[in-house]
Design a protein around this motif. Structure first.
Motif, PDB file in Angstrom:
ATOM      1  N   ILE A  56       0.915  -1.298  -0.035  1.00  0.00           N
ATOM      2  CA  ILE A  56       0.129  -0.175  -0.109  1.00  0.00           C
ATOM      3  C   ILE A  56       0.910   1.381  -0.035  1.00  0.00           C
ATOM      4  N   ILE A  57       0.461   2.161  -0.717  1.00  0.00           N
ATOM      5  CA  ILE A  57       1.180   3.539  -0.812  1.00  0.00           C
ATOM      6  C   ILE A  57       0.215   4.539  -0.347  1.00  0.00           C
ATOM      7  N   PRO A  58       0.558   4.923   0.935  1.00  0.00           N
ATOM      8  CA  PRO A  58      -0.394   5.736   1.674  1.00  0.00           C
ATOM      9  C   PRO A  58      -0.149   7.287   1.162  1.00  0.00           C
ATOM     10  N   VAL A  59      -1.241   7.852   0.709  1.00  0.00           N
ATOM     11  CA  VAL A  59      -0.595   9.402   0.277  1.00  0.00           C
ATOM     12  C   VAL A  59      -1.444  10.250   1.249  1.00  0.00           C
ATOM     13  N   ALA A  60      -0.893  11.002   2.122  1.00  0.00           N
ATOM     14  CA  ALA A  60      -1.338  11.915   2.974  1.00  0.00           C
ATOM     15  C   ALA A  60      -2.118  13.046   1.942  1.00  0.00           C
ATOM     16  N   SER A  61      -2.822  14.173   2.801  1.00  0.00           N
ATOM     17  CA  SER A  61      -3.598  15.073   1.912  1.00  0.00           C
ATOM     18  C   SER A  61      -2.694  16.157   1.519  1.00  0.00           C
ATOM     19  N   ASP A  62      -1.318  16.260   2.095  1.00  0.00           N
ATOM     20  CA  ASP A  62      -0.421  17.278   1.441  1.00  0.00           C
ATOM     21  C   ASP A  62       0.439  16.575   0.373  1.00  0.00           C
ATOM     22  N   GLY A  63       0.251  15.240   0.101  1.00  0.00           N
ATOM     23  CA  GLY A  63       0.679  14.710  -1.183  1.00  0.00           C
ATOM     24  C   GLY A  63       1.961  13.816  -0.522  1.00  0.00           C
ATOM     25  N   ALA A  64       2.403  13.953   0.556  1.00  0.00           N
ATOM     26  CA  ALA A  64       3.481  13.152   1.312  1.00  0.00           C
ATOM     27  C   ALA A  64       3.183  11.492   1.370  1.00  0.00           C
ATOM     28  N   VAL A 117      -3.935  -0.377  -8.064  1.00  0.00           N
ATOM     29  CA  VAL A 117      -2.794  -0.101  -9.223  1.00  0.00           C
ATOM     30  C   VAL A 117      -2.706  -1.213 -10.024  1.00  0.00           C
ATOM     31  N   GLY A 118      -2.382  -2.427  -9.520  1.00  0.00           N
ATOM     32  CA  GLY A 118      -2.055  -3.677 -10.273  1.00  0.00           C
ATOM     33  C   GLY A 118      -1.473  -4.749  -9.494  1.00  0.00           C
ATOM     34  N   HIS A 119      -1.050  -5.730 -10.209  1.00  0.00           N
ATOM     35  CA  HIS A 119      -0.315  -7.059  -9.559  1.00  0.00           C
ATOM     36  C   HIS A 119       0.997  -7.299 -10.181  1.00  0.00           C
ATOM     37  N   LEU A 120       1.945  -7.565  -9.579  1.00  0.00           N
ATOM     38  CA  LEU A 120       3.398  -7.916  -9.861  1.00  0.00           C
ATOM     39  C   LEU A 120       3.830  -9.049  -9.167  1.00  0.00           C
ATOM     40  N   PHE A 121       4.773 -10.014 -10.042  1.00  0.00           N
ATOM     41  CA  PHE A 121       5.360 -11.022  -9.189  1.00  0.00           C
ATOM     42  C   PHE A 121       6.355 -10.610  -8.390  1.00  0.00           C
ATOM     43  N   GLU A 122       6.688 -11.112  -7.307  1.00  0.00           N
ATOM     44  CA  GLU A 122       7.678 -10.644  -6.472  1.00  0.00           C
ATOM     45  C   GLU A 122       9.201 -11.248  -6.933  1.00  0.00           C
ATOM     46  N   CYS A 123       9.100 -12.645  -7.146  1.00  0.00           N
ATOM     47  CA  CYS A 123      10.512 -13.076  -7.936  1.00  0.00           C
ATOM     48  C   CYS A 123      10.151 -14.245  -8.765  1.00  0.00           C
ATOM     49  N   TYR A 126      11.736 -17.831  -8.974  1.00  0.00           N
ATOM     50  CA  TYR A 126      11.832 -19.098  -8.022  1.00  0.00           C
ATOM     51  C   TYR A 126      10.637 -19.120  -7.074  1.00  0.00           C
ATOM     52  N   SER A 127       9.719 -18.160  -7.160  1.00  0.00           N
ATOM     53  CA  SER A 127       8.551 -18.099  -6.219  1.00  0.00           C
ATOM     54  C   SER A 127       7.311 -17.849  -6.915  1.00  0.00           C
ATOM     55  N   THR A 128       6.437 -18.351  -6.164  1.00  0.00           N
ATOM     56  CA  THR A 128       4.780 -18.233  -6.769  1.00  0.00           C
ATOM     57  C   THR A 128       4.296 -16.878  -6.356  1.00  0.00           C
ATOM     58  N   GLN A 129       4.970 -16.183  -5.276  1.00  0.00           N
ATOM     59  CA  GLN A 129       4.317 -15.158  -4.647  1.00  0.00           C
ATOM     60  C   GLN A 129       4.320 -13.921  -5.460  1.00  0.00           C
ATOM     61  N   GLY A 130       3.040 -13.364  -5.374  1.00  0.00           N
ATOM     62  CA  GLY A 130       2.699 -12.066  -6.108  1.00  0.00           C
ATOM     63  C   GLY A 130       2.346 -10.789  -5.283  1.00  0.00           C
ATOM     64  N   CYS A 131       2.330  -9.650  -5.854  1.00  0.00           N
ATOM     65  CA  CYS A 131       1.907  -8.551  -4.929  1.00  0.00           C
ATOM     66  C   CYS A 131       0.622  -7.590  -5.626  1.00  0.00           C
ATOM     67  N   HIS A 132      -0.258  -7.372  -4.746  1.00  0.00           N
ATOM     68  CA  HIS A 132      -1.209  -6.463  -5.219  1.00  0.00           C
ATOM     69  C   HIS A 132      -1.020  -4.996  -4.771  1.00  0.00           C
ATOM     70  N   ILE A 133      -1.122  -3.989  -5.606  1.00  0.00           N
ATOM     71  CA  ILE A 133      -0.747  -2.704  -5.216  1.00  0.00           C
ATOM     72  C   ILE A 133      -1.807  -1.721  -5.346  1.00  0.00           C
ATOM     73  N   PHE A 134      -1.724  -1.030  -4.053  1.00  0.00           N
ATOM     74  CA  PHE A 134      -2.996  -0.104  -3.982  1.00  0.00           C
ATOM     75  C   PHE A 134      -2.325   1.184  -3.637  1.00  0.00           C
ATOM     76  N   ILE A 135      -3.143   2.372  -3.971  1.00  0.00           N
ATOM     77  CA  ILE A 135      -2.771   3.541  -3.516  1.00  0.00           C
ATOM     78  C   ILE A 135      -4.025   4.092  -2.473  1.00  0.00           C
ATOM     79  N   ALA A 136      -3.510   4.238  -1.312  1.00  0.00           N
ATOM     80  CA  ALA A 136      -4.480   4.833   0.008  1.00  0.00           C
ATOM     81  C   ALA A 136      -4.557   6.074  -0.005  1.00  0.00           C
ATOM     82  N   ARG A 137      -5.717   6.937   0.015  1.00  0.00           N
ATOM     83  CA  ARG A 137      -5.877   8.334   0.141  1.00  0.00           C
ATOM     84  C   ARG A 137      -7.164   8.525   1.168  1.00  0.00           C
ATOM     85  N   ASP A 138      -7.335   9.842   1.607  1.00  0.00           N
ATOM     86  CA  ASP A 138      -8.215  10.253   2.407  1.00  0.00           C
ATOM     87  C   ASP A 138      -8.050   9.412   3.734  1.00  0.00           C
ATOM     88  N   LEU A 139      -6.982   9.665   4.253  1.00  0.00           N
ATOM     89  CA  LEU A 139      -6.296   8.685   5.421  1.00  0.00           C
ATOM     90  C   LEU A 139      -7.016   9.186   6.774  1.00  0.00           C
TER      91      LEU A 139
END
Length: 190
Positions: A56-64, A117-123, A126-139
């Motif tokens: 998760i990419i948390p985005v504060a109200s000031d964009g940080a 945002v999307g899905h990427l594979f980690e490695c 040698y691995s089956t693991q993937g990653c679901h990516i999100f942006i979080a706003r209005d925290l």
């Protein structure tokens, strides 16, 4: 001449002839497969099976952007990264529910807006693991719910330019955090 990059193969190019589990715990299974390639040659393949995780990419109200820093035992160091994790024993966890849970657990933040945002594979070499990516706003700030494995984890916000500089100077070395940030920038989301 253009290359066909990143396409799924309609034909299985490697066939498993036999498989054996060589290690298992609550987070992963490691197996060794005896394989045959499409040219008939044989070999072995080691595979680490792990559940997908959410980043998760948390985005504060000031964009940080909110990062967490924690000690990573395999590499014996503390590094900054975006909040991320999986729920061991729950291989079929809903990615959005997982992302919301990990965000609150590690940062104490609740997001009124979650953008997938999307899905990427980690490695995937040698691995089956993937990653679901999100942006979080209005925290909204609440309390963290750290697991024992997250002992010593801290969170802090940084301007986007500082996060990019941290990648350059090695304070962020988590490949999935770097890839997720890059994907968000490519999509014009940050």
């Amino acid at each position: 001449m253009a290359q066909d990059v990143g396409r799924e193969s309609p034909v299985c190019e490697i066939t498993a002839l036999a498989t054996k589990v060589v290690y298992r715990n609550r987070w992963m299974t490691v197996r060794e497969d005896s394989i045959q390639r499409s040219d008939g040659s044989r070999g072995i393949y080691g595979v680490v099976e792990k559940s997908d995780f959410a980043l998760i990419i948390p985005v504060a109200s000031d964009g940080a952007l909110c990062l967490v820093e924690q000690y990573r035992y395999p590499v014996k160091g503390r590094f900054w990264e975006f909040p991320q994790g999986s729920w061991e024993g729950v291989a079929t966890a809903d990615p959005l529910e997982l992302a919301r849970g990990e965000l609150q657990e590690e940062t104490g933040l609740l997001a009124r807006e979650m953008h997938y945002v999307g899905h990427l594979f980690e490695c995937y070499g040698y691995s089956t693991q993937g990653c679901h990516i999100f942006i979080a706003r209005d925290l909204q700030v609440t309390e963290t719910k750290l697991d024992p494995e997250e002992h010593g984890l801290i969170s802090r916000t940084f301007p986007l330019d500082a996060v990019i500089a941290m990648i350059g100077d090695g304070r962020i070395k988590d490949a999935m955090s770097v890839a997720a940030l890059g994907l968000c920038r490519l999509k014009g989301l940050l």
